[in-house]
Design a protein around this motif. Structure first.
Motif, PDB file in Angstrom:
ATOM      1  N   CYS A  55      56.439 -13.720 -71.799  1.00 55.12           N
ATOM      2  CA  CYS A  55      57.228 -13.908 -73.018  1.00 55.12           C
ATOM      3  C   CYS A  55      56.886 -15.264 -73.649  1.00 55.12           C
ATOM      4  N   ASN A  81      66.858 -12.967 -69.835  1.00 55.92           N
ATOM      5  CA  ASN A  81      66.806 -11.866 -70.800  1.00 55.92           C
ATOM      6  C   ASN A  81      65.632 -10.937 -70.542  1.00 55.92           C
ATOM      7  N   ALA A  82      64.650 -11.441 -69.827  1.00 54.02           N
ATOM      8  CA  ALA A  82      63.593 -10.584 -69.273  1.00 54.02           C
ATOM      9  C   ALA A  82      62.640  -9.969 -70.292  1.00 54.02           C
ATOM     10  N   GLY A 120      60.800 -16.381 -69.437  1.00 54.17           N
ATOM     11  CA  GLY A 120      61.329 -17.748 -69.469  1.00 54.17           C
ATOM     12  C   GLY A 120      62.826 -17.824 -69.247  1.00 54.17           C
TER      13      GLY A 120
HETATM   14  S1  SF4 Z   1      64.891 -14.833 -74.420  1.00 51.71           S
HETATM   15 FE1  SF4 Z   1      64.136 -15.554 -72.443  1.00 51.71          FE
HETATM   16  S2  SF4 Z   1      62.817 -13.948 -71.737  1.00 51.71           S
HETATM   17 FE2  SF4 Z   1      63.125 -13.645 -73.950  1.00 51.71          FE
HETATM   18  S3  SF4 Z   1      61.436 -14.727 -74.964  1.00 51.71           S
HETATM   19 FE3  SF4 Z   1      63.116 -16.145 -74.769  1.00 51.71          FE
HETATM   20  S4  SF4 Z   1      62.686 -17.189 -72.849  1.00 51.71           S
HETATM   21 FE4  SF4 Z   1      61.507 -15.357 -72.815  1.00 51.71          FE
END
Ligand code: SF4
Ligand code: HEM
Length: 552
Positions: free
Chosen positions: A415, A460-461, A457
């Motif tokens: 991501c 939320n995956a 990151g």
């Molecule tokens: S919300 Fe979390 S998992 Fe989604 S892009 Fe942002 S850092 Fe990555």
């Protein structure tokens, strides 16, 4: 592919002028932030850490060369010269100016594209197998069904404000699943019943995010004509009973879990009684109309290519690429080619304006002018003559599209993480880059074989870390960025959610940690066994013990 009729075009054009007016009023201070929010979300516009992010819908990942050139033009003219292929096969622009978004939407409308319903709590882009219609052992081409779902869900008045966003995937392959179908709010598997009739198995309540769940089988067989009435019934039950008080408990997976699959099924069936056989029932005529947009291109009658065998035996680099990035086609003499967007030093899934132009040129020259985005963030030319493979490979190599790592460790999903995303706990792209740099020996990668490594990151995956054979999740430990590793996830027909290995690691430790995990696999695997199968056979402990051992 589906071609807009005059009504489709009119609706999309009207949406552009409506949003132009709304944006202008916001910029003039006549609409507040709060008033503008739902309007921009309905048009795919998020406000991010540094700039708005515009998500453009690519229905089931299918693009014409003309559309790809337009996306390149937009990246060049309105953005920083690149865009991003998302894990749901859409295209995202990370740096547009808010004031320019209506112009971008107008450009998109000129090639039958839009950003409608790519954000907000509505039914999003329906995804499917990127090899749809060309791969052997497919029951039927799933794309007409995706298109029917797209037409039904776009502007569906009842489902514009669901408790939460809603994602549907369709799979029609007998043994493979390239669309992570079981990790969707609804996963539809096209099947035949014992009488040989076509229909769908409905899996409901899958998803990732902070509560990762594999979807449950809710209905074994729904007849072909009942696709939309059954979908309506599921969505109605969700719309009525899904939680709206808590954003983190609002997805359908939480409802299915709370009610239990049997009670959920009963509610859907009760609702379906009012709908079944009603106006939503698909007629044969409608099915044929949509299927008519997905007829086979003008294939030539070809023999298997003998020159190809010679080229493969004489050129190891070509053979490596062929073995990983070329798949069998159902038509003799043709092949399916995956162009990778996973080059060393480039964030996975990023594509430059020039690459958009180049992929369009390649599609025109070698693949009937069509391209497909994949959920692993690569691109596919689905109809390449075997005779052209060597030439195509040479050109793809020049263009940075031919890293022969499809399905290998460095073909990661990642991501945007802390570099771009305001929700991140940690950066993800530098971890991907460190791993790409450490594991750049192709012989080693090929020896390791099929391996999904996914990085997100935050919980939320978006980077699908739960369903990577190896998953990496950025976590925050007292204000510092750390990374948690999980093992054993899978997105295929045997979908599973990975199990956390143990305490998290600092970023600099990650390449060594992954190396240790891999060494346990290499020591324990039996001939030809994939990482995930070794893991399932020997279990979690050997990996955990070795990675956390005091010294080696
Ligand atoms: S919300 Fe979390 S998992 Fe989604 S892009 Fe942002 S850092 Fe990555
Ligand atoms: C940078 C801006 C982004 C933000 C703020 C963001 C935010 C979010 C949030 C909050 C969720 C969780 C929603 C939920 O569980 O209900 C989510 C899920 C998801 N995101 Fe993103 N995202 C971003 C970028 C991306 C990108 C670039 C991709 C593609 C690689 C992506 C793919 C996904 C997917 C596939 C999910 C679904 C997980 C699921 O099945 O629930 N996101 N995103």
């Amino acid at each position: 592919m589906y071609i807009y009729d005059e009504y489709d075009q009119k609706i999309v054009n009207e949406r552009v002028s409506q949003f132009r007016d709304q944006t202008q009023r916001y910029l003039d201070g006549k609409l507040t932030e709060e008033q503008f929010l739902p309007l921009r979300l309905q048009n795919g516009l998020y406000v991010q850490r540094y700039a708005p992010m515009l998500r453009v819908a690519v229905p089931y990942g299918l693009l014409s060369s003309e559309q790809a050139r337009k996306l390149g033009h937009i990246a060049r003219t309105y953005d920083k010269g690149y865009a991003h292929i998302s894990t749901r096969t859409n295209v995202q622009f990370n740096w547009p100016e808010l004031a320019a978004v209506p112009d971008i939407l107008a450009e998109l409308a000129s090639v039958q594209m839009h950003a409608i319903q790519t954000s907000g709590n509505c039914i999003r882009n329906t995804t499917t197998d990127q090899f749809a219609g060309v791969v052997p052992n497919e029951l039927v081409d799933p794309r007409p069904y995706c298109e029917i779902i797209r037409q039904w869900s776009t502007f569906h008045p009842e489902f514009a404000f669901l408790p939460r966003k809603f994602k549907i995937a369709v799979n029609s392959h007998e043994s493979d699943d390239r669309a992570a179908t079981l990790l969707h709010d609804i996963g539809i598997k096209i099947v035949r019943n014992e009488q040989g009739e076509l229909g769908y198995a409905f899996y409901v309540g899958g998803g990732l995010g902070r509560t990762p769940i594999v979807a449950s089988l809710v209905k074994e067989f729904v007849a072909e004509k009942d696709l939309l009435t059954y979908l309506d019934a599921v969505l109605r039950v969700y719309n009525l009973h899904g939680r709206r008080d808590n954003k983190y408990k609002a997805r359908i997976k939480i409802l299915v879990k709370a009610l239990g699959v049997d009670a959920f099924r009963d509610k859907v069936d009760a609702e379906w009684q009012h709908l079944k056989g009603g106006p939503g029932t698909l007629t044969q005529e409608e099915l044929e109309r949509v299927k008519g947009h997905f007829t086979a291109p003008n294939y030539e009658t070809l023999d298997e290519n003998t020159e190809l065998q010679k080229q493969l035996s004489e050129n190891k680099a070509f053979a490596n690429w062929y073995n990983r990035n070329v798949n069998e086609h159902k038509v003799k003499g043709y092949a399916i080619v995956t162009l990778t967007l996973k080059k060393l030093g480039v964030p996975p899934g990023d594509i430059t304006d020039r690459q958009f132009d180049s992929v369009a040129d390649l599609a025109d020259k070698y693949s009937f002018g069509e391209i497909r985005n994949t959920h692993e963030q690569n691109m596919v030319l689905a109809d390449v003559k075997q005779d052209d493979l060597f030439e195509l490979w040479q050109q793809a190599k020049e263009l940075g599209f031919a890293t022969p790592n499809l399905g290998l460790l460095t073909d990661m999903i990642c991501c945007p993480g802390g570099d771009f995303c305001a929700l991140a706990n940690a950066k993800s792209i530098p971890v991907a880059e460190a791993l790409q740099a450490k594991f750049d020996d192709l012989d080693y990668l090929h020896d390791l074989g099929d391996l999904d490594l996914n990085i997100s990151g935050c919980m939320n995956a978006c980077g699908h870390h739960h369903i990577g054979h190896i998953g990496i999740l950025g976590v925050d430990k007292k204000g510092e960025e750390f990374y948690q590793v999980s093992l054993g996830g899978s997105s295929g027909p045997d979908a599973s959610v990975g199990k956390i290995l143990g305490p998290s690691f600092a970023r600099e430790e990650m390449p060594d940690v992954i190396e240790k995990v891999l060494s346990v696999y290499v020591r324990n695997r039996i001939e030809g066994e994939r990482f995930i199968d070794t893991y399932r056979r020997i279990g979690h402990s050997p990996f955990k013990e070795f990675v956390y051992a005091k010294s080696h």
